[in-house]
Design a protein around this motif. Structure first.
Motif: not given
Length: 476
Positions: A87-96, A105-110
Motif C-alpha cells: 500500500a505504499g505506506t513507507f514510500n518517501v519517493h515521488d516515483d512510486k 479504502s478497505s483498511f485503516t492506516d494502522e
C-alpha cells in the motif's frame, strides 16, 4: 523472450556463490527473491550493487534477520517506477507506482502499516511494446506470511492476501498487466502436496479458498503459469524440509508461484521448476514470456544505487575502525622524574604486537609443574609433617600415572579414559540403524526437549527406503 524467476533464497547472505555468477546462471532478466533475512544496516555493497543489475529492496521494520524481499533487474530491463509494500505506506519517493483506491479504502492506516512493516513486497513497473503501443506491466514480488489452520498469525496472513487482491484490482482497472510471483505459502491442490494429513479438509483451508478465488478457474483474474501448461504433472515441488533431508526423496510441496493476469496468458511460452538448483530449502521457478520489454533510461529512486551508504555521500562504519598507532612522550614533570633524567617513552597501539598463547593443559602434568605443585602442597601443610608427606606422595603417584598415560597414547585417548562419552544412539525399528538426535523447536510444553528418530531422509509413507516412524524421547 522475457524470462522472470522467483526464488525464496532463505537468507541472501548465506549464498556461497558470487551473486552475479548466480544470477547469470539462472538465465533470467528479472529475479525476484524472498526471505532475504536482512535489514538495511546489514546490506553490504557487494550484495546491493551487482554488476549489470539494479536492485530494489523491502526490509522488515519489526526485527532483524527476518522476512525481506528483493527484485534484481538486468540493466536492459530497468523499471520505470518502483515501490515497497502493498500500500505504499513507507514510500518517501515521488516515483512510486500509485493507484491505491481499493486497498486504502478497505483498511485503516494502522492496518496497512502493519502489513507493510514486515518487508514482504516490492513492486516494479515495466513497459513492453504491443502492436506499436506501450503497455504497462507491474511485477509484484511477494513473500506471503506463513500460518497454520489454528495459528494466531492466520488473520494477518488472510489480511495480506486481501490487500494483495485489492491492489491487483486497482492495477487491472487502470489497464495494467500484472505478474504476481513469490512464495505464497500455500499449496493449491492435492497434486501440489506430497502427503496431506487430512485429504477431506485440504481444499477447505482459508488460504486455499483465497487462492481459488484469485485464479481464473475460480472466477479470478490470474493464471497459475505452471499448472496452465502442466495441469497433471505430479511431484512438481518447490519446497522441502531440509532438516529432515526431504529433498532426497522429493517429499515436498509446491508453494512458489508465478501468477499472470489473464491478458498475459497468450504470451506465456514455458514455466519450469528448477529443482536442480540448490542453496535453499526452496528452488527457483522460471517463466518465459514473449514480451518485448522497453528498458527505462532512468532508475527509480528506490534503487539501492541511490542509498547514501552506496552513493559516496555517507561515511561507512569501517572508516572508524582503521588501525592506528599513537606515540606519547610525557614530560618529566608529569611523572615526577628528577631534573636531567631521560624521559620515558610510552607507546599506545590499537594493534596487538604479541600474542599470548594459552598453555596446554597437558603441560600442567609435566614433571616440573608437578614438583612445583607438590612443594606448594607440602609447604602449606607444614604444621602436619606426616600428613604433608602422605599427600605429597599421593599427588606424585597420581601425576606420574597420568603423565605416563598421556605419553603412551594420544591426548584424545587420555581424555576418553577420564571422561565417558554419551551412550550410543538407539536403533530404529524399521531399518535397525543408528538414530539421529533432534530437538523440538516448536513452542509448547516440549520445546527444547530432545528425541531420537530414524536418520534416513523423510519420504512418502509407502516408501520403505524413507524414514520409518521410530520415535523415542531422549533421557533428560
Amino acid at each position: 523472450m522475457f524470462n522472470i524467476v522467483t526464488w525464496n533464497i532463505n537468507g541472501i547472505r548465506s549464498s556461497q556463490q558470487n551473486l552475479k555468477d548466480l544470477f547469470d546462471s539462472l538465465g533470467a532478466d528479472i529475479i525476484c527473491l524472498q526471505e532475504t533475512k536482512i535489514t538495511r544496516d546489514m546490506l553490504d555493497e557487494s550484495t546491493a550493487l551487482v554488476d549489470g543489475y539494479s536492485s530494489f529492496y523491502s526490509f522488515s521494520r519489526k526485527r532483524s534477520g527476518y522476512s525481506g524481499v528483493a527484485t534484481y533487474c538486468k540493466n536492459s530491463y530497468s523499471p520505470f517506477q518502483a515501490e515497497e509494500g502493498l500500500a505504499g505506506t513507507f514510500n518517501v519517493h515521488d516515483d512510486k507506482i500509485d493507484f491505491y483506491d481499493n486497498v486504502h479504502s478497505s483498511f485503516t492506516d494502522e492496518g496497512l502499516r502493519a502489513l507493510d512493516a514486515e518487508g514482504r513486497c516490492v513492486m516494479t513497473l515495466h513497459k513492453f511494446k504491443k502492436e506499436e503501443t506501450s503497455i504497462s506491466l507491474v511485477v509484484i514480488n511477494v513473500y506471503c506470511p506463513n500460518a497454520g489452520e489454528n495459528d494466531e498469525r492466520l488473520p494477518y496472513k488472510l489480511e495480506f492476501y486481501r490487500a494483495l487482491n485489492l491492489r491487483c484490482h486497482d492495477f487491472l482497472s487502470q489497464g495494467y498487466y500484472v505478474i504476481v510471483l513469490g512464495d505464497m505459502n500455500v499449496s493449491h491442490r492435492l497434486i501440489d502436496h506430497c502427503e496431506p494429513e487430512d485429504v477431506s479438509s485440504f481444499p477447505k483451508s482459508p488460504s486455499r479458498l483465497w487462492l481459488d478465488g484469485f485464479l481464473h478457474e475460480g472466477g479470478g483474474k490470474f493464471v497459475d503459469s505452471f499448472r496452465h501448461l502442466y495441469p497433471t504433472k505430479e511431484k512438481a515441488f518447490t519446497c522441502w524440509n531440509t532438516k529432515l533431508s526431504a529433498r532426497v526423496n522429493n517429499y515436498g510441496t509446491r508453494i512458489d508461484y508465478i501468477l499472470l493476469s489473464n491478458q498475459l496468458t497468450d504470451a506465456l511460452q514455458d514455466c519450469i521448476i528448477m529443482s536442480d538448483v540448490y542453496g535453499s530449502d526452496h528452488c527457483p521457478v522460471k517463466s518465459s514470456l514473449a514480451l518485448d520489454i522497453i528498458p527505462s533510461t532512468k532508475l527509480p529512486a528506490l534503487c539501492t544505487k541511490f542509498f547514501k551508504e552506496f552513493s559516496g555521500k555517507q561515511l561507512k562504519m569501517s572508516t572508524f575502525f582503521c588501525k592506528r598507532t599513537l606515540a606519547v612522550e610525557p614530560s618529566n614533570e608529569i611523572h615526577g622524574e628528577p631534573e636531567g633524567s631521560e624521559p620515558k617513552k610510552m607507546r599506545l597501539s590499537m594493534k596487538t604486537t604479541t600474542k599470548q598463547q594459552q598453555s596446554s593443559l597437558l603441560k600442567f602434568f609435566s614433571s616440573g609443574t608437578a614438583n612445583s605443585v607438590k612443594e606448594s602442597v607440602s609447604s602449606s601443610n607444614s604444621l602436619d609433617t606426616k600428613k604433608s608427606e602422605d599427600d605429597s606422595k599421593y599427588f606424585e603417584s597420581t601425576t606420574s600415572t597420568f603423565t605416563t598415560s598421556i605419553s603412551s597414547s594420544s591426548a584424545s585417548a587420555a581424555w576418553k579414559s577420564v571422561l565417558k562419552g554419551p551412550p550410543p544412539p538407539p536403533l530404529c525399528s524399521g531399518h535397525q540403524e543408528a538414530c539421529t538426535l533432534r530437538t523440538v523447536k516448536k513452542k509448547g510444553p516440549n520445546m527444547n526437549r530432545q528425541f531420537w528418530t530414524c536418520s534416513r531422509a523423510t519420504g512418502h509413507s509407502s516408501d520403505l527406503n524413507a524414514q520409518c516412524n521410530f520415535f523415542v524421547w531422549a533421557k533428560r
